[in-house]
Motif scaffolding. Sequence first.
Motif, PDB file in Angstrom:
ATOM      1  N   LYS A  15     -96.396-106.975 -34.790  1.00 36.06           N
ATOM      2  CA  LYS A  15     -98.224-107.167 -35.478  1.00 36.06           C
ATOM      3  C   LYS A  15     -97.991-108.619 -36.079  1.00 36.06           C
ATOM      4  CE  LYS A  15     -98.942-102.752 -37.110  1.00 36.06           C
ATOM      5  NZ  LYS A  15     -99.664-101.290 -38.392  1.00 36.06           N
ATOM      6  N   GLU A  16     -97.232-108.932 -37.038  1.00 33.74           N
ATOM      7  CA  GLU A  16     -96.728-110.626 -37.059  1.00 33.74           C
ATOM      8  C   GLU A  16     -96.694-111.618 -35.881  1.00 33.74           C
ATOM      9  OE1 GLU A  16     -94.047-110.664 -39.821  1.00 33.74           O
ATOM     10  OE2 GLU A  16     -94.988-110.304 -41.944  1.00 33.74           O
ATOM     11  N   LEU A  17     -95.983-110.922 -34.920  1.00 30.04           N
ATOM     12  CA  LEU A  17     -96.092-112.146 -33.175  1.00 30.04           C
ATOM     13  C   LEU A  17     -97.512-111.735 -33.755  1.00 30.04           C
ATOM     14  CD1 LEU A  17     -94.277-113.093 -31.582  1.00 30.04           C
ATOM     15  CD2 LEU A  17     -94.380-110.888 -30.022  1.00 30.04           C
ATOM     16  N   ILE A  18     -98.314-110.467 -32.878  1.00 28.37           N
ATOM     17  CA  ILE A  18     -99.436-110.391 -32.271  1.00 28.37           C
ATOM     18  C   ILE A  18    -100.415-111.508 -32.844  1.00 28.37           C
ATOM     19  CG2 ILE A  18    -101.474-109.306 -31.807  1.00 28.37           C
ATOM     20  CD1 ILE A  18     -99.541-107.161 -31.594  1.00 28.37           C
ATOM     21  N   LEU A  19    -100.588-111.866 -34.445  1.00 27.14           N
ATOM     22  CA  LEU A  19    -101.809-112.538 -35.294  1.00 27.14           C
ATOM     23  C   LEU A  19    -101.479-113.709 -34.912  1.00 27.14           C
ATOM     24  CD1 LEU A  19    -101.945-110.300 -38.352  1.00 27.14           C
ATOM     25  CD2 LEU A  19    -103.453-110.184 -36.582  1.00 27.14           C
ATOM     26  N   ARG A  22    -102.407-115.713 -32.003  1.00 27.89           N
ATOM     27  CA  ARG A  22    -104.000-114.941 -31.273  1.00 27.89           C
ATOM     28  C   ARG A  22    -103.904-114.741 -30.564  1.00 27.89           C
ATOM     29  NH1 ARG A  22    -106.770-118.755 -35.322  1.00 27.89           N
ATOM     30  NH2 ARG A  22    -105.034-120.556 -36.176  1.00 27.89           N
ATOM     31  N   LEU A  23    -102.791-113.412 -30.054  1.00 25.55           N
ATOM     32  CA  LEU A  23    -103.098-112.196 -28.658  1.00 25.55           C
ATOM     33  C   LEU A  23    -104.807-110.992 -29.101  1.00 25.55           C
ATOM     34  CD1 LEU A  23     -99.275-111.388 -28.384  1.00 25.55           C
ATOM     35  CD2 LEU A  23    -100.829-113.787 -27.336  1.00 25.55           C
ATOM     36  N   ASP A  27    -104.071-109.251 -23.494  1.00 22.60           N
ATOM     37  CA  ASP A  27    -102.513-110.267 -23.277  1.00 22.60           C
ATOM     38  C   ASP A  27    -101.579-109.357 -23.490  1.00 22.60           C
ATOM     39  OD1 ASP A  27    -104.540-112.274 -23.928  1.00 22.60           O
ATOM     40  OD2 ASP A  27    -104.695-112.533 -25.831  1.00 22.60           O
ATOM     41  N   ALA A  28    -100.837-110.682 -22.594  1.00 24.81           N
ATOM     42  CA  ALA A  28     -98.929-109.677 -22.218  1.00 24.81           C
ATOM     43  C   ALA A  28     -98.275-110.126 -23.466  1.00 24.81           C
ATOM     44  CB  ALA A  28     -98.416-110.373 -21.209  1.00 24.81           C
ATOM     45  N   LEU A  29     -97.138-108.941 -24.031  1.00 20.10           N
ATOM     46  CA  LEU A  29     -96.676-109.397 -24.957  1.00 20.10           C
ATOM     47  C   LEU A  29     -95.324-109.753 -24.421  1.00 20.10           C
ATOM     48  CD1 LEU A  29     -97.133-106.001 -27.101  1.00 20.10           C
ATOM     49  CD2 LEU A  29     -97.127-108.324 -28.270  1.00 20.10           C
ATOM     50  N   TYR A  65     -95.145-103.133 -15.252  1.00 18.65           N
ATOM     51  CA  TYR A  65     -95.423-104.057 -15.589  1.00 18.65           C
ATOM     52  C   TYR A  65     -96.139-104.590 -16.667  1.00 18.65           C
ATOM     53  CZ  TYR A  65     -99.118-102.393 -12.060  1.00 18.65           C
ATOM     54  OH  TYR A  65     -99.280-101.209  -9.931  1.00 18.65           O
ATOM     55  N   GLY A  66     -95.418-104.066 -17.637  1.00 21.05           N
ATOM     56  CA  GLY A  66     -94.745-105.113 -18.921  1.00 21.05           C
ATOM     57  C   GLY A  66     -95.918-103.966 -19.915  1.00 21.05           C
ATOM     58  N   THR A  67     -95.932-104.616 -20.647  1.00 14.36           N
ATOM     59  CA  THR A  67     -95.965-104.253 -22.540  1.00 14.36           C
ATOM     60  C   THR A  67     -97.440-105.346 -22.770  1.00 14.36           C
ATOM     61  OG1 THR A  67     -94.145-103.523 -23.427  1.00 14.36           O
ATOM     62  CG2 THR A  67     -95.817-103.949 -24.916  1.00 14.36           C
ATOM     63  N   PHE A  68     -98.623-104.809 -23.717  1.00 11.84           N
ATOM     64  CA  PHE A  68     -99.484-105.685 -23.868  1.00 11.84           C
ATOM     65  C   PHE A  68    -100.318-105.234 -24.591  1.00 11.84           C
ATOM     66  CE2 PHE A  68     -99.080-104.803 -18.620  1.00 11.84           C
ATOM     67  CZ  PHE A  68     -99.426-106.383 -18.602  1.00 11.84           C
ATOM     68  N   VAL A  69    -101.206-106.380 -25.554  1.00 14.11           N
ATOM     69  CA  VAL A  69    -101.623-105.577 -26.876  1.00 14.11           C
ATOM     70  C   VAL A  69    -102.815-104.663 -26.117  1.00 14.11           C
ATOM     71  CG1 VAL A  69    -103.534-106.742 -28.875  1.00 14.11           C
ATOM     72  CG2 VAL A  69    -101.405-108.414 -27.621  1.00 14.11           C
TER      73      VAL A  69
END
Length: 232
Positions: A15-19, A22-23, A27-29, A65-69
Motif C-alpha cells: 500500500k505504501e508503494l502505491i502511495l 502515486r499509482l 496502473d501496473a505494479l 498479464y501481471g498485477t495492477f492497482v
Amino acid sequence: MARPTMAQDMERRLKELILERRLGPGDALPTEAELMDLFGAGRVSVREALKALQAVNVVEIRRGYGTFVGSLSLSPFAEGLAFRAAVRHRRGEPGLFELMKVREALEAGLVGAVTAGIPDEDLGVLRGLVARMEAEARNGGRVARGTDRAFHLALYASLDNHLLSEVLDAFWAAMDRVREDLDDGHQDPLATCAQHREIVEALAAADGRRAVRAMRTHFDGIRTRLEPSPVS
C-alpha cells in the motif's frame, strides 16, 4: 497486541508503494519477482499479500498479464456492512435500525447541500422517478424498491461524489438482505410518493430547511418499523 504476520506486513508495504509512486486504478505494479527483491521477502509472503489485497480491490491480478492497482471500490466494505446489519437483525438486535439512523443523518445532512445548486436536468430525472413511483402505486399497490433506490442515488448526482453513492448502496444492500423480514405491507404507497415529491419540490424551490424537513418526514415511517421494541 499480536504482531503482524509477514503477509500483513507485506500488505502494508505494498500500500505504501502505491502511495509513494502515486499509482491509481489500472496502473501496473512491479512483478512478483521484483517485489521479492524490492522488499527482501519470500514468494509465499508476496503472494499471500497480493491475494489479500485483491480481495478488497486494492490490487488486481490478471493471469498472464501481471498485477495492477485495483478499482479501489468500496464493494467489500458495503458487503461487510450489509452482512453485519443483517446478522444482527436476524438475532433480534437493532442492526438495521442503527444503520438506518446513520443513513438518515447522512441524507438529511446532504440534501441541504443539494438545494444550493441542483441542475434542472437532475430535477427532471427526479420528477420522472416520482411519476414512475406514482404509476407503480396505482398499478401494483406499492412502490418498487428499485425505483426508490434510483431516486435516492439520483438525488445526490450533482454532488459528484462516488464515495457517497457506494455508501448509500451499502444501506440498500443491507435492507435487501432482510427485506422479507420487514413489514412493508403497512407502508402507504401514496404517502411514499407524496414524500418523495415534496423532497423534489423543496429542491426546486432551493429551500434547504424544507428539504431537510421533507427528508426527515420520509424516514419517519422507516424508522418506526425498524425501531426496537422496548424491553419489558
